[in-house]
Design an enzyme around this catalytic site. Structure first.
Site, PDB file in Angstrom:
ATOM      1  N   ARG A 106      84.820 -34.115  22.402  1.00  0.00           N
ATOM      2  CA  ARG A 106      84.869 -34.925  21.147  1.00  0.00           C
ATOM      3  C   ARG A 106      86.290 -35.745  21.071  1.00  0.00           C
ATOM      4  NH1 ARG A 106      84.184 -32.447  14.888  1.00  0.00           N
ATOM      5  NH2 ARG A 106      82.323 -32.804  15.589  1.00  0.00           N
ATOM      6  N   HIS A 133      77.271 -39.617  16.895  1.00  0.00           N
ATOM      7  CA  HIS A 133      77.339 -37.810  16.760  1.00  0.00           C
ATOM      8  C   HIS A 133      75.975 -37.758  17.106  1.00  0.00           C
ATOM      9  CE1 HIS A 133      78.890 -34.282  15.760  1.00  0.00           C
ATOM     10  NE2 HIS A 133      78.771 -34.213  14.714  1.00  0.00           N
ATOM     11  N   GLN A 136      74.417 -34.056  16.541  1.00  0.00           N
ATOM     12  CA  GLN A 136      74.426 -33.819  14.989  1.00  0.00           C
ATOM     13  C   GLN A 136      73.147 -34.229  14.649  1.00  0.00           C
ATOM     14  OE1 GLN A 136      76.651 -32.105  12.487  1.00  0.00           O
ATOM     15  NE2 GLN A 136      74.584 -32.217  11.551  1.00  0.00           N
ATOM     16  N   ASP A 224      77.200 -38.723   4.066  1.00  0.00           N
ATOM     17  CA  ASP A 224      78.530 -38.021   5.158  1.00  0.00           C
ATOM     18  C   ASP A 224      79.915 -38.533   4.251  1.00  0.00           C
ATOM     19  OD1 ASP A 224      80.132 -37.233   7.143  1.00  0.00           O
ATOM     20  OD2 ASP A 224      79.672 -38.968   8.621  1.00  0.00           O
ATOM     21  N   CYS A 264      76.118 -33.701   7.213  1.00  0.00           N
ATOM     22  CA  CYS A 264      76.547 -32.921   8.551  1.00  0.00           C
ATOM     23  C   CYS A 264      77.753 -31.946   7.978  1.00  0.00           C
ATOM     24  CB  CYS A 264      76.752 -33.960   9.145  1.00  0.00           C
ATOM     25  SG  CYS A 264      78.091 -34.914   9.047  1.00  0.00           S
ATOM     26  N   ARG A 292      72.719 -26.870  14.592  1.00  0.00           N
ATOM     27  CA  ARG A 292      73.454 -27.074  15.595  1.00  0.00           C
ATOM     28  C   ARG A 292      73.468 -26.190  16.693  1.00  0.00           C
ATOM     29  NH1 ARG A 292      77.895 -30.496  14.223  1.00  0.00           N
ATOM     30  NH2 ARG A 292      77.692 -30.962  16.578  1.00  0.00           N
TER      31      ARG A 292
HETATM   32  N1   CP Z   1      79.254 -31.652  11.580  1.00  0.00           N
HETATM   33  C1   CP Z   1      80.318 -31.443  12.173  1.00  0.00           C
HETATM   34  O1   CP Z   1      80.303 -32.036  13.415  1.00  0.00           O
HETATM   35  O2   CP Z   1      81.220 -30.698  11.906  1.00  0.00           O
HETATM   36  P1   CP Z   1      82.451 -30.308  12.486  1.00  0.00           P
HETATM   37  O3   CP Z   1      83.545 -31.349  12.574  1.00  0.00           O
HETATM   38  O4   CP Z   1      83.112 -29.070  11.703  1.00  0.00           O
HETATM   39  O5   CP Z   1      82.333 -29.928  13.995  1.00  0.00           O
HETATM   40  N1  NVA Z   2      81.618 -39.004   9.868  1.00  0.00           N
HETATM   41  C1  NVA Z   2      82.299 -37.818  10.035  1.00  0.00           C
HETATM   42  C2  NVA Z   2      81.484 -36.837  10.712  1.00  0.00           C
HETATM   43  C3  NVA Z   2      81.933 -35.490  10.841  1.00  0.00           C
HETATM   44  C4  NVA Z   2      81.246 -34.443  11.341  1.00  0.00           C
HETATM   45  C5  NVA Z   2      83.634 -38.220  10.985  1.00  0.00           C
HETATM   46  O1  NVA Z   2      83.585 -38.838  12.123  1.00  0.00           O
HETATM   47  O2  NVA Z   2      84.589 -37.508  10.522  1.00  0.00           O
END
Ligand code: CP
Ligand code: NVA
Length: 309
Positions: A106, A133, A136, A224, A264, A292
């Site tokens: 990540r 992502h 997700q 989101d 998400c 997930r």
């Molecule tokens: N939806 C998601 O990726 O959540 P986190 O940021 O908690 O991993």
């Molecule tokens: N678009 C959001 C998704 C979080 C899971 C971000 O990148 O913060």
């Protein structure tokens, strides 16, 4: 199942049959977990989780998922590794590949996961970048399939920022030929190349600045946060720009009466979604979060233990 690609960096890496097979196998793993159990297909394997951004769902679901499959997860951040002292990615990739069987990453730039994949010799899984992502959205397809019994022939609405989630939905639409309507304020459009790619692949993509137009008659309504991780300093200004994009009961009433709501998470109640909708009967966000775990186990098996899936 054996995926054609060695890595999961974007949904563009997957074919439609592969996506359908991942959804089928994730559902199978979910059922097995609640019943007789499943194979310890990652026994003896280690998976590094390298995270440069915060996470609740992704981190915990990957750690628990690796453990449930009999493997060992190792969590680290760039800050507490030599990456934080500028050890090059290409060196880190080759060193990590001598220890672990996969890297779940990540980070900010998509180039980071691409570089790790290029220089390492083990599969790299994108656990969120600024651009995509994929884990997700693949999990979300499992949730849609559970609640709607199918993925194709539905109208999908995306409300809000043209961000990493929107891009992965566009790529899912591209692979599966979905009908996806995106509504965003003028300055927050999704990446044009990703939109064009989806259209060229045969997806029906509608872009607008009117959330009502996107939601009208939709079967799946998705939103989101307005400020993603790394954009915290823009949160105030974005709140103004996204006025009118809150998914509330009034907006949702325009959707198909049996529409499901996806988010998400984490959610900002009163901003992109109202408390009433998030906690309401059409919201499937807790199933979505649970899925997930099951989808990522299916992804890891497909990349690391194809004989098990
Ligand atoms: N939806 C998601 O990726 O959540 P986190 O940021 O908690 O991993
Ligand atoms: N678009 C959001 C998704 C979080 C899971 C971000 O990148 O913060």
């Amino acid at each position: 199942m054996q995926l054609n690609a060695k890595h999961l960096l974007t949904i563009r890496d997957l074919s439609a049959p592969e996506i359908r097979e991942l959804v089928r196998h994730a559902a199978e793993l979910k059922a097995a977990l609640k019943g007789p159990g499943h194979a310890k297909s990652l026994a003896g394997k280690s998976v590094a989780l390298i995270f440069d951004k915060p996470s609740t769902r992704t981190r915990v679901s990957f750690e628990v998922g690796v453990s449930q499959l009999g493997g060992k997860p190792l969590f680290m951040t760039s800050r507490d590794s030599q990456l934080g002292r500028d050890e090059p990615l290409k060196d880190t990739a080759r060193v990590m590949s001598r220890y672990v069987d996969a890297m779940v990453v990540r980070t900010f730039g998509q180039n980071v996961v691409e570089d790790l994949a290029q220089w390492g010799s083990v599969p790299v899984i994108n656990a969120l970048t600024d651009l995509y992502h994929p884990c997700q959205v693949l999990s979300d397809l499992l949730t849609v399939s559970e609640h709607k019994g199918r993925l194709e022939g539905l109208t999908y609405a995306w409300l809000g920022d043209g961000n990493n989630m929107a891009h992965s939905w566009l790529e899912a639409a591209a692979a599966l030929g979905l009908n996806l309507r995106l509504a965003y304020p003028p300055a927050f459009m999704p990446d044009q190349e990703i939109v064009e790619h989806a259209r060229n692949q045969g997806a029906q993509i509608t872009l607008s600045h009117d959330p009502r137009e996107a939601v009208a008659g939709a079967h799946v309504v998705n939103t989101d946060v307005w400020a993603s991780m790394g954009q915290e300093d823009q949160a105030g200004e974005r709140r103004g720009a996204f006025e009118g994009f809150t998914l509330d009961a009034g907006l949702l009433s325009l959707a198909d009466p049996a529409a499901i709501v996806l988010h998400c998470l984490p959610a900002h109640r009163g901003e992109e979604i109202s408390e009433e909708v998030l906690e309401g009967p059409q919201s499937v966000v807790w199933d979505q979060a649970e899925n997930r775990l099951h989808m990522q186990k299916a992804i890891m098996e497909a990349l690391l233990a194809p004989q098990a899936s």
